[in-house]
Design an enzyme around this catalytic site. Structure first.
Site, PDB file in Angstrom:
ATOM      1  N   LYS A 134      38.879  -8.753  22.119  1.00  0.00           N
ATOM      2  CA  LYS A 134      38.691 -10.182  21.871  1.00  0.00           C
ATOM      3  C   LYS A 134      39.827 -10.781  21.032  1.00  0.00           C
ATOM      4  O   LYS A 134      40.195 -11.939  21.210  1.00  0.00           O
ATOM      5  CB  LYS A 134      37.343 -10.429  21.190  1.00  0.00           C
ATOM      6  CG  LYS A 134      36.138  -9.989  22.013  1.00  0.00           C
ATOM      7  CD  LYS A 134      36.059 -10.718  23.345  1.00  0.00           C
ATOM      8  CE  LYS A 134      34.775 -10.412  24.095  1.00  0.00           C
ATOM      9  NZ  LYS A 134      34.665  -9.032  24.551  1.00  0.00           N
ATOM     10  N   LYS A 143      32.758 -12.091  14.641  1.00  0.00           N
ATOM     11  CA  LYS A 143      32.547 -11.472  15.952  1.00  0.00           C
ATOM     12  C   LYS A 143      33.227 -10.115  16.036  1.00  0.00           C
ATOM     13  O   LYS A 143      34.305  -9.910  15.469  1.00  0.00           O
ATOM     14  CB  LYS A 143      33.107 -12.372  17.065  1.00  0.00           C
ATOM     15  CG  LYS A 143      32.422 -13.704  17.228  1.00  0.00           C
ATOM     16  CD  LYS A 143      33.048 -14.464  18.391  1.00  0.00           C
ATOM     17  CE  LYS A 143      32.360 -15.786  18.650  1.00  0.00           C
ATOM     18  NZ  LYS A 143      32.982 -16.501  19.794  1.00  0.00           N
ATOM     19  N   GLY A 147      27.634  -9.681  24.461  1.00  0.00           N
ATOM     20  CA  GLY A 147      26.177  -9.723  24.481  1.00  0.00           C
ATOM     21  C   GLY A 147      25.539 -10.059  23.158  1.00  0.00           C
ATOM     22  O   GLY A 147      24.351  -9.798  22.952  1.00  0.00           O
ATOM     23  N   GLU A 176      36.110 -18.458  29.558  1.00  0.00           N
ATOM     24  CA  GLU A 176      34.929 -19.063  28.952  1.00  0.00           C
ATOM     25  C   GLU A 176      35.291 -19.858  27.699  1.00  0.00           C
ATOM     26  O   GLU A 176      36.130 -19.436  26.903  1.00  0.00           O
ATOM     27  CB  GLU A 176      33.896 -17.989  28.619  1.00  0.00           C
ATOM     28  CG  GLU A 176      33.528 -17.144  29.843  1.00  0.00           C
ATOM     29  CD  GLU A 176      32.193 -16.448  29.706  1.00  0.00           C
ATOM     30  OE1 GLU A 176      31.592 -16.509  28.622  1.00  0.00           O
ATOM     31  OE2 GLU A 176      31.741 -15.851  30.700  1.00  0.00           O
ATOM     32  N   ASN A 211      36.319 -12.980  31.170  1.00  0.00           N
ATOM     33  CA  ASN A 211      35.696 -11.879  31.893  1.00  0.00           C
ATOM     34  C   ASN A 211      36.552 -11.552  33.109  1.00  0.00           C
ATOM     35  O   ASN A 211      36.820 -12.420  33.942  1.00  0.00           O
ATOM     36  CB  ASN A 211      34.277 -12.237  32.330  1.00  0.00           C
ATOM     37  CG  ASN A 211      33.328 -12.293  31.149  1.00  0.00           C
ATOM     38  OD1 ASN A 211      33.225 -11.351  30.383  1.00  0.00           O
ATOM     39  ND2 ASN A 211      32.641 -13.407  30.986  1.00  0.00           N
ATOM     40  N   ARG A 246      36.173 -10.021  35.930  1.00  0.00           N
ATOM     41  CA  ARG A 246      35.323  -9.529  37.018  1.00  0.00           C
ATOM     42  C   ARG A 246      34.602 -10.699  37.669  1.00  0.00           C
ATOM     43  O   ARG A 246      34.728 -11.840  37.220  1.00  0.00           O
ATOM     44  CB  ARG A 246      34.284  -8.548  36.465  1.00  0.00           C
ATOM     45  CG  ARG A 246      33.459  -9.167  35.325  1.00  0.00           C
ATOM     46  CD  ARG A 246      32.270  -8.330  34.923  1.00  0.00           C
ATOM     47  NE  ARG A 246      31.667  -8.778  33.685  1.00  0.00           N
ATOM     48  CZ  ARG A 246      30.853  -9.815  33.557  1.00  0.00           C
ATOM     49  NH1 ARG A 246      30.557 -10.551  34.618  1.00  0.00           N
ATOM     50  NH2 ARG A 246      30.335 -10.136  32.392  1.00  0.00           N
TER      51      ARG A 246
END
Length: 447
Positions: A116, A158, A164, A275, A289, A291
């Site tokens: 991240k 974070k 999640g 995102e 992401n 994928r």
């Protein structure tokens, strides 16, 4: 084009990929655990290989067994779906070493976006707007207090390797910060084997907006518009829309173009989702992401483009099938994730489905791998299906969704269908007036 694709996943996404392969005339191989021997995708595939017992680490996460299945069946490519090994750089590297194509980005790009902190640095370099915060991992309380004071409270801590909602804590004051920092580091270490954390400004009432992008790996990139995924519980998406009811055409075009250019400049190959948190007209990058997303069908609904076909085409060296100017957005789409859970407590509800009836009609799509008599195993994610509804506008889409939810029948287990029947009649949802905290507040009130 590939001759044979191995699908390294299960459930509705495995069936989704299998259907795309069949439409392209590609032979299919599925791998499965002993718990999934009777799954629909296993029944419909050209070949199937059992790769282990029910626990994921011994089957769907067992790289050695999956590579062996490729070699036994002669599969020349692997589609990872989402979850499991879909964002595992080591898996992509090992497949490449065995001359098997990973239908996804390179291992290097997975590594960059999987960290991240590095992802945020990369996004900033590519011109993507980011949330104010630390430039890297926070080393101690003193540095944490300095960064928090600079960007202003509240802040969120974070996990660098997280996802999640794990390793994520909010501090509203300096007094909260030390405990939040230590708790986040402890959770991150336990969940991911890496206790590195970073700090960002905590936005009070943001929406979760994500942009679907594709790159050809050779300097071309496009975007397929955005999705609004703000209805979440414990950082898990529940309801997704395309396009977002919060954005206007200018904002949509602006953030889409930024993301498409970034993907092109990165030399990225395949599908990805960038995102953002969105508040007061501003976008703030949170992660990428690397994928296919669970909610990709709403994008397919408004564009008419099969994203799995596009993944396979790009991975086979065929490049992108569309230019940005070819992509048109038509109508509105909503996806509801149907889980085998109690609709209020969200306790998992595995068991045998005694009756399963899906809605139909214009603009209705159901992606599901279950059927009447199917026994849901207790070992995996509780998602049993996705209801996707498309209409000429959001009002028509909501009315069609209400009708589809009334037709949807799943007996023998508890599901989240009653929650969606409540939500579709709520004035805030009808008006598109919600943020990422809305659903948890709604559930807490017990309405």
């Amino acid at each position: 084009m590939f001759q044979k694709i191995l699908i390294a996943n299960r459930g509705e996404i495995a069936l989704r990929v299998l259907r795309a392969c069949k439409e392209l005339g590609i032979q299919t191989v599925v791998v499965h655990s002993t718990a999934d021997s009777d799954a629909m995708h296993v029944r419909l595939a050209d070949e199937s290989v059992c790769i282990g017992p029910p626990p994921s680490r011994e089957s769907y996460l067992n790289i050695h067994q999956i590579v062996a299945a490729c070699e036994i069946t002669g599969a020349d490519a692997v589609h990872p779906g989402y979850g499991f090994l879909s964002e595992n750089a080591k898996f992509a590297d090992i497949l490449a070493a065995h001359n098997i194509t990973f239908i996804g980005p390179s291992g290097d790009h997975i590594r960059i976006m999987g960290d991240k902190i590095e992802a945020k640095r990369t996004a900033k370099r590519l011109g993507i707007p980011v949330v104010p915060g630390s430039d890297g991992a926070i080393s101690d309380d003193k540095e944490a207090k300095r960064v928090a004071a600079e960007i202003g409270y509240p802040v969120i801590i974070k996990a660098s390797a997280g996802g999640g909602g794990r390793g994520m804590k909010v501090a509203h004051t300096e007094a909260d910060l030390e405990v939040a920092l230590q708790t986040a580091k402890s959770e991150a270490g336990a969940a991911f084997g890496d206790d590195a954390v970073y700090i960002e400004k905590y936005l009070e009432k943001p929406r979760h907006i994500e942009v679907q992008v594709f790159g050809d790996g050779a300097g071309r990139g496009v975007h397929f518009g955005e999705r609004d995924c703000s209805l979440q519980r414990r950082h898990q998406k529940v309801w997704e829309e395309a396009n977002s009811p919060a954005l206007n055409a200018e904002e949509r075009s602006r953030i889409g173009d930024i993301c498409a250019k970034a993907i092109a400049d990165l030399g990225y190959s395949g599908a990805g989702t960038i995102e953002f948190l969105y508040e007061n007209g501003e976008f703030y990058f949170i992660e990428m992401n690397t994928r296919l997303q669970v909610e990709h069908p709403v994008t397919e609904a408004i564009t008419g483009i099969d994203l799995v076909h596009e993944q396979i085409r790009v991975a086979s060296g065929g490049g992108l099938s569309v230019r940005q100017e070819d992509i048109k957005f038509t109508g509105h789409a909503i996806e509801c994730r149907i889980n085998a859970e109690d609709p209020r407590t969200f306790t998992p509800s595995p068991g045998t489905i005694t009756h399963f009836h899906t809605p139909g009609g214009l603009g209705i799509r159901v992606d599901s791998g279950v059927y009447s008599g199917y026994k849901i195993p207790p070992y995996y994610d509780s998602l049993i299906g996705k209801l996707i509804v498309h209409g000429r506008n959001r009002v028509e889409c909501m009315m069609r969704l209400r009708r589809a939810l009334d037709e949807f029948v799943v007996d023998g287990i508890k599901t989240t269908l009653p929650l969606f029947r409540d939500l579709v009649g709520n004035p805030d949802i009808a008006n598109g007036d919600y943020d990422i905290h809305w659903l948890e507040k709604y559930l807490a009130k017990g309405e």
